[in-house]
Design an enzyme around this catalytic site. Structure first.
Site, PDB file in Angstrom:
ATOM      1  N   HIS A 185      34.825  34.643  49.918  1.00 25.09           N
ATOM      2  CA  HIS A 185      33.383  34.398  50.088  1.00 25.09           C
ATOM      3  C   HIS A 185      33.007  33.102  49.311  1.00 25.09           C
ATOM      4  O   HIS A 185      31.743  32.731  49.436  1.00 25.09           O
ATOM      5  CB  HIS A 185      32.456  35.637  49.821  1.00 25.09           C
ATOM      6  CG  HIS A 185      32.359  36.044  48.551  1.00 25.09           C
ATOM      7  ND1 HIS A 185      33.294  37.037  47.890  1.00 25.09           N
ATOM      8  CD2 HIS A 185      31.469  35.597  47.596  1.00 25.09           C
ATOM      9  CE1 HIS A 185      33.052  37.358  46.773  1.00 25.09           C
ATOM     10  NE2 HIS A 185      32.016  36.367  46.413  1.00 25.09           N
ATOM     11  N   ASP A 198      38.951  39.616  51.078  1.00 27.65           N
ATOM     12  CA  ASP A 198      38.049  38.972  50.439  1.00 27.65           C
ATOM     13  C   ASP A 198      38.851  38.159  49.399  1.00 27.65           C
ATOM     14  O   ASP A 198      38.517  38.053  48.261  1.00 27.65           O
ATOM     15  CB  ASP A 198      36.947  39.677  49.649  1.00 27.65           C
ATOM     16  CG  ASP A 198      35.801  38.371  49.310  1.00 27.65           C
ATOM     17  OD1 ASP A 198      35.735  37.560  49.418  1.00 27.65           O
ATOM     18  OD2 ASP A 198      35.146  39.082  48.366  1.00 27.65           O
ATOM     19  N   GLY A 254      28.791  33.630  39.889  1.00 27.62           N
ATOM     20  CA  GLY A 254      29.797  32.721  39.358  1.00 27.62           C
ATOM     21  C   GLY A 254      31.060  33.340  38.814  1.00 27.62           C
ATOM     22  O   GLY A 254      32.157  32.803  38.664  1.00 27.62           O
ATOM     23  N   SER A 310      32.612  35.734  40.679  1.00 25.29           N
ATOM     24  CA  SER A 310      33.439  35.865  41.786  1.00 25.29           C
ATOM     25  C   SER A 310      34.719  35.202  41.867  1.00 25.29           C
ATOM     26  O   SER A 310      34.834  33.877  41.696  1.00 25.29           O
ATOM     27  CB  SER A 310      32.776  35.406  43.405  1.00 25.29           C
ATOM     28  OG  SER A 310      31.901  36.421  43.715  1.00 25.29           O
TER      29      SER A 310
END
Length: 370
Positions: free
Chosen positions: A183, A212, A285, A287
């Site tokens: 993502h 993901d 940030g 992720s």
């Protein structure tokens, strides 16, 4: 276990009143039930908040006494105050008698926590989770703050491209292969920035939306290939309560940030077996940032956090990274890619500061553009 009994047990668990055997048995219950584990985390958070409030109230009381003395001595004159309604204080005034009664039962604090959070929080729009990629507005703000740098040093973002999203990532192969969250890559192209602020061109190789995770490869003449990677990708499930830490890029100035916490559940949101629940402060940030255990092994990748519970985040398990690498072989476009995952951890015997000094060289800020 009845609700009242469960709440009383949680209170005793947090206050250290349980015996060693009872505590061990309750730890097993937490491990098996994500809901109960969540109750423990929220209750601990609320108790901490109430303790902070009590300290602030004491400071306020002391300040009022000082100002009263100054006013009586003619050494201070107040200006006309403007009334500003504060929801938390109003709620406290309204329900403080109820809280005093609930205190005798201990566990009812968790219920009041939920009421306050629900009252103060915005609509969830049907989702209980928040992705931790940086929004384009944050990246634009970062560009404005560092505008003079972009003018002095030619950026590697294409001239007419627009930055869409961003996050963190880390090397899994010395040839320049980087793992981040799928993502994070909302655009068609990407660049990465190392901990020294150097921009490098990168190509999006593979994206697994289900788990993901995404794979990038640095393709830039300025990239200096390291000899080894100092952390192994853990292939086993990590232990409940294990101490963890992370390195990522949640700040607008792109400075790398260290965070620490612990593994609070061996499954993710609603029992997701492909992720962990972790107790850690995780901001947009983060992720794609790696999660390490105290030995320096990579055990997961931060992906989301729960909206209504402060400090409750989720990380994709490291075993899913292995699955992504294996999936490359079955894809016609990526079948010829060979990735050698690191199998040894060279920073296990180092102290934390030494670990961080070494690990930060393998961390990257990821920017996606169209």
């Amino acid at each position: 276990m009845e609700d009242i009994q469960l709440l009383e047990t949680i209170e005793k668990y947090l206050s250290g009143e349980l015996s060693d055997q009872e505590r061990t048995e309750f730890d097993v219950i937490r491990q098996k039930s994500a809901d109960i584990d969540q109750m423990v985390v929220e209750h601990k958070l609320f108790l901490d908040q109430m303790e902070t409030y009590a300290k602030r109230k004491n400071v306020t009381h002391t300040s009022q006494q000082v100002f009263s003395n100054l006013l009586a001595n003619g050494e201070w004159a107040p200006i006309e105050a403007v009334g500003v309604p504060i929801k938390v204080i109003q709620l406290w005034s309204k329900y403080k008698k109820v809280i005093a009664i609930a205190a005798s039962f201990g566990g009812f604090f968790a219920i009041f926590t939920s009421i306050i959070v629900m009252y103060l929080s915005p609509s969830l729009n049907g989702s209980q989770l928040l992705q931790l990629s940086k929004a384009v507005e944050v990246i634009k703000k970062n560009q404005q703050v560092q505008g003079h740098l972009l003018n002095e040093v030619k950026t590697k973002v294409p001239e007419n491209a627009k930055l869409i999203s961003g996050g963190s990532g880390f090397l899994i192969d010395t040839k320049g292969y980087i793992i981040t969250n799928a993502h994070v890559l909302k655009g068609n192209g990407a660049i990465v920035i190392n901990s020294k602020g150097q921009e490098l061109n990168a190509t999006i190789i593979y994206s697994d939306l289900t788990n993901d995770l995404a794979l990038l490869k640095i393709e830039d003449k300025d990239y200096k290939q390291p000899k080894t990677i100092p952390y192994a990708i853990r292939r086993k499930i990590s232990d409940l309560g294990e101490e963890i830490f992370t390195l990522g890029f949640p700040r607008n100035d792109n400075d790398i940030v260290y965070g620490k916490g612990y593994l609070s559940a061996q499954t993710g949101y609603e029992g997701d077996s492909s992720s962990y629940q972790i107790q850690i402060s995780a901001n947009p940030g983060y992720s794609g940032a790696p999660i390490f255990n105290s030995n320096g092994e990579l055990i997961g990748v931060i992906s989301t956090r729960q909206k209504l519970a402060e400090g409750v985040a989720f990380a994709v398990k490291s075993t899913e990274i292995i699955d992504v690498v294996n999936a490359l072989k079955g894809n016609e476009k990526t079948k010829d890619i060979i990735i050698k995952l690191p199998k040894f951890t060279s920073s296990a015997s180092r102290n934390r500061k030494s670990q961080l000094d070494n690990l930060k060289n393998f961390m990257y800020s990821v920017r996606s553009f169209n």
